[in-house]
Design an enzyme around this catalytic site. Structure first.
Site, PDB file in Angstrom:
ATOM      1  N   HIS A 199     -22.553  20.708  -4.813  1.00  0.00           N
ATOM      2  CA  HIS A 199     -21.526  21.074  -5.796  1.00  0.00           C
ATOM      3  C   HIS A 199     -20.123  21.046  -5.192  1.00  0.00           C
ATOM      4  CE1 HIS A 199     -24.736  23.163  -8.476  1.00  0.00           C
ATOM      5  NE2 HIS A 199     -24.686  21.860  -8.654  1.00  0.00           N
ATOM      6  N   ASP A 239     -22.701  13.620 -18.454  1.00  0.00           N
ATOM      7  CA  ASP A 239     -22.914  14.056 -17.069  1.00  0.00           C
ATOM      8  C   ASP A 239     -23.461  12.862 -16.294  1.00  0.00           C
ATOM      9  OD1 ASP A 239     -23.505  15.411 -14.753  1.00  0.00           O
ATOM     10  OD2 ASP A 239     -25.109  16.648 -15.597  1.00  0.00           O
ATOM     11  N   ASP A 286     -19.641  12.647  -9.406  1.00  0.00           N
ATOM     12  CA  ASP A 286     -20.409  13.234 -10.507  1.00  0.00           C
ATOM     13  C   ASP A 286     -19.381  13.746 -11.492  1.00  0.00           C
ATOM     14  OD1 ASP A 286     -21.886  14.834 -12.235  1.00  0.00           O
ATOM     15  OD2 ASP A 286     -23.144  15.691 -10.646  1.00  0.00           O
ATOM     16  N   HIS A 328     -32.870  19.295  -5.281  1.00  0.00           N
ATOM     17  CA  HIS A 328     -32.681  19.771  -6.661  1.00  0.00           C
ATOM     18  C   HIS A 328     -33.667  19.064  -7.576  1.00  0.00           C
ATOM     19  CE1 HIS A 328     -30.508  16.054  -7.741  1.00  0.00           C
ATOM     20  NE2 HIS A 328     -29.816  16.183  -6.628  1.00  0.00           N
ATOM     21  N   GLU A 344     -27.128   9.352 -11.647  1.00  0.00           N
ATOM     22  CA  GLU A 344     -27.429  10.233 -12.789  1.00  0.00           C
ATOM     23  C   GLU A 344     -27.040   9.562 -14.093  1.00  0.00           C
ATOM     24  OE1 GLU A 344     -25.096  13.901 -12.899  1.00  0.00           O
ATOM     25  OE2 GLU A 344     -26.602  14.790 -14.216  1.00  0.00           O
ATOM     26  N   ASP A 388      -0.154  36.031 -16.126  1.00  0.00           N
ATOM     27  CA  ASP A 388      -0.176  35.827 -17.577  1.00  0.00           C
ATOM     28  C   ASP A 388      -0.521  34.384 -17.955  1.00  0.00           C
ATOM     29  OD1 ASP A 388       2.121  34.744 -16.622  1.00  0.00           O
ATOM     30  OD2 ASP A 388       3.449  35.641 -18.121  1.00  0.00           O
ATOM     31  N   HIS A 446     -25.460  21.952 -18.574  1.00  0.00           N
ATOM     32  CA  HIS A 446     -26.852  22.355 -18.364  1.00  0.00           C
ATOM     33  C   HIS A 446     -27.246  23.030 -19.669  1.00  0.00           C
ATOM     34  CE1 HIS A 446     -26.002  22.455 -13.761  1.00  0.00           C
ATOM     35  NE2 HIS A 446     -26.177  21.240 -14.227  1.00  0.00           N
ATOM     36  N   HIS A 486     -31.967  17.861 -16.414  1.00  0.00           N
ATOM     37  CA  HIS A 486     -31.810  19.058 -17.247  1.00  0.00           C
ATOM     38  C   HIS A 486     -31.458  18.602 -18.652  1.00  0.00           C
ATOM     39  CE1 HIS A 486     -27.459  18.331 -16.746  1.00  0.00           C
ATOM     40  NE2 HIS A 486     -27.713  18.128 -15.459  1.00  0.00           N
ATOM     41  N   GLU A 495     -31.492  12.383 -12.621  1.00  0.00           N
ATOM     42  CA  GLU A 495     -30.518  12.363 -11.531  1.00  0.00           C
ATOM     43  C   GLU A 495     -31.109  12.632 -10.157  1.00  0.00           C
ATOM     44  OE1 GLU A 495     -27.921  15.838 -11.436  1.00  0.00           O
ATOM     45  OE2 GLU A 495     -28.663  16.410 -13.395  1.00  0.00           O
ATOM     46  N   TYR A 553     -29.857  13.265   0.256  1.00  0.00           N
ATOM     47  CA  TYR A 553     -28.694  13.816   0.941  1.00  0.00           C
ATOM     48  C   TYR A 553     -29.027  13.910   2.419  1.00  0.00           C
ATOM     49  CZ  TYR A 553     -28.092  14.827  -3.948  1.00  0.00           C
ATOM     50  OH  TYR A 553     -28.015  14.690  -5.315  1.00  0.00           O
ATOM     51  N   ARG A 564     -26.471  10.212  -5.246  1.00  0.00           N
ATOM     52  CA  ARG A 564     -27.106  10.666  -6.495  1.00  0.00           C
ATOM     53  C   ARG A 564     -26.787   9.613  -7.549  1.00  0.00           C
ATOM     54  NH1 ARG A 564     -25.698  15.464  -6.484  1.00  0.00           N
ATOM     55  NH2 ARG A 564     -23.792  15.527  -7.723  1.00  0.00           N
TER      56      ARG A 564
HETATM   57  N1  GLY Z   1     -22.918  17.926 -12.897  1.00  0.00           N
HETATM   58  C1  GLY Z   1     -23.923  18.889 -12.696  1.00  0.00           C
HETATM   59  C2  GLY Z   1     -25.252  18.291 -12.671  1.00  0.00           C
HETATM   60  O1  GLY Z   1     -25.384  17.118 -12.415  1.00  0.00           O
HETATM   61  O2  GLY Z   1     -26.237  18.920 -12.951  1.00  0.00           O
HETATM   62 MN    MN Z   2     -23.921  15.671 -12.791  1.00  0.00          MN
HETATM   63 MN    MN Z   3     -26.643  16.813 -14.209  1.00  0.00          MN
END
Ligand code: GLY
Ligand code: MN
Ligand code: MN
Length: 440
Positions: free
Chosen positions: A241, A269, A258, A348, A406, A37, A359, A352, A382, A386, A404
């Site tokens: 991720h 982000d 991140d 990647h 970003e 619950d 996103h 975005h 970003e 890696y 990364r």
């Molecule tokens: N935090 C997700 C991305 O960087 O797209």
């Molecule tokens: Mn991110």
């Molecule tokens: Mn991002």
């Protein structure tokens, strides 16, 4: 906060695009159960909230352009003093109108009796199928209820169309108010990244830095993160991720964070990568410089008229050349780019759209072509590298370097503005900040 006037303008614009003889039905998100619950914190569905600003669960907006008795109806929970004592205040039907600007409001439990009537003699129903199967079924039930009455002369909508195209084009272009809110979200998040850099030391757990991030978000007025933070040290930085955040941070490793706050329902982000002990090693430095150069080159392409893929192409060129310089790739940069030879190390895209959803919505291509950037759009930039120990043939000295960088970038009339610029990203700036340690 987005004020009532802006919310009303959004609804009017959507209704202008929908045209007469149409209805839009836009439910908010369902409440999701964490266990037994216990519920997850409720977050309204972004399209619904964009149009209504209504924060409660169990609510459905109905827009009916040209309806003389009122174009904006809200189905929501009624006031209930006993339940409100336990679960918190509700706007109720009256508040839906007086506080949230609905023309009329009805109990959510009466939807079945009312909605079919609203669909009668309409040509088009705007509803986004596929988000919520249970609600999809109710929609078909209501449409069928109208169809059942054709012999009495009523007509059911022939077309059921997703409102996404109209709505998401609107959401892609940020207003002055939205930009102000998103700047604040980015500023709060940049402060949290700085705090993490200053608190970090070998031996801490990754989640202890997540605690510092969340502390700073909340302390600065952002109630929730925009998404679960990624706090990955060493090899975990190479898991795109990674959100377990449950390993110990080791001396000599890099740490990739991140994390972004949500402020007034808008996301930020930001990713930053820094050495756990505050000093980049020679190998870490060499890889970091490449990612940073790629990120700066990508950002430099941003201005009205640039097409969506240009920042990505710029980043890939720098990254590929960098991998050649490090001796990780061999051959001509041009050929390696066209063969996507960078993809075991950079898998990647470079960014975005960013907005109410991390996103965010909005098409990236129009009629098969990359869309051009326009003022008011906000995007992330970003790039990363890696260098996982599991990558075949990779020399040992590069193992477990995951980076990364970003930022959140607004397209302006003349170019761009980096909303997250307060988070340091040059090696010197990071090392200098980390030298000024803060106690956890
Ligand atoms: N935090 C997700 C991305 O960087 O797209
Ligand atoms: Mn991110
Ligand atoms: Mn991002």
């Amino acid at each position: 906060m987005i004020d009532r006037k802006e919310l009303a303008r959004r609804r009017k614009r959507l209704m202008d695009m929908m045209g007469d003889d149409s209805v839009a039905i836009i439910p908010t998100a369902p409440v999701r159960i964490r266990n037994r619950d216990v519920e997850f914190p409720f977050r309204p569905e972004s399209d619904f909230f964009y149009l209504t600003g209504f924060p409660e669960p169990e609510a459905v907006a109905v827009l009916i352009p040209g309806r003389p008795q009122g174009e904006y109806l809200l189905f929501c929970r009624e006031r209930d003093p006993k339940l409100e004592r336990w679960d918190g205040a509700r706007a109720g039907l009256e508040g839906a109108c007086s506080v949230y600007g609905a023309d009329d409001a009805f109990p959510i439990g009466d939807m079945n009796d009312i909605i079919a009537g609203l669909l009668e003699n309409k040509e088009r129903l705007y509803y986004n199928i596929g988000n919520d199967t249970a609600f999809d079924q109710r929609i078909s039930g209501w449409v069928n209820a109208v169809r059942d009455r054709v012999r009495s002369g009523v007509h059911a909508p022939d077309e059921i169309i997703s409102p996404n195209h109209f709505l998401h084009e609107m959401r892609l272009y940020k207003s002055r108010n939205e930009i102000k809110i998103m700047k604040k979200a980015a500023r709060i998040s940049a402060g949290a990244h700085k705090r993490a850099m200053q608190v970090c030391r070998p031996g801490m757990m990754e989640y202890q830095l997540e605690a510092e991030l969340n502390y700073e978000f909340m302390a600065q007025g952002a109630r929730f993160p925009a998404y679960p933070a990624i706090v990955g040290g060493g090899r975990n930085a190479c898991i795109l991720h990674y959100t377990e955040n449950s390993d110990v941070l080791s001396d000599g490793d890099l740490l990739l964070i991140d994390a972004g706050a949500e402020y007034d329902s808008y996301a930020s982000d930001i990713s930053r990568t820094f050495p756990v002990n505050g000093k980049f090693s020679k190998a870490q430095r060499a890889v970091y410089e490449i990612v940073l150069e790629a990120q700066l080159a990508a950002i430099e392409t941003i201005r009205p008229g640039t097409h969506w893929n240009e920042p990505h192409e710029a980043a890939i060129r720098v990254i590929t050349k960098g991998l050649v310089d490090l001796g990780i790739l061999k051959g001509s940069v041009k050929q390696l780019v066209s063969d996507s030879a960078y993809s075991p190390y950079y898998m990647h895209r470079t960014g975005h759209w960013l907005g109410m959803d991390v996103h965010d919505v909005g098409d990236y291509k129009i009629e098969g072509e990359w869309r051009t950037l326009e003022p008011g759009m906000i995007m992330t930039v970003e790039p990363g590298l890696y260098l996982s120990a599991e990558t075949r043939g990779l020399a040992r000295k590069w193992w477990n370097i995951g980076i990364r960088i970003e930022d959140d970038v607004l397209v302006t009339r003349n170019g761009y503005e980096v909303l997250s610029k307060d988070a340091p990203k040059s090696i010197d700036a990071i090392e200098e900040l980390m030298a000024k340690q803060l106690a956890a």
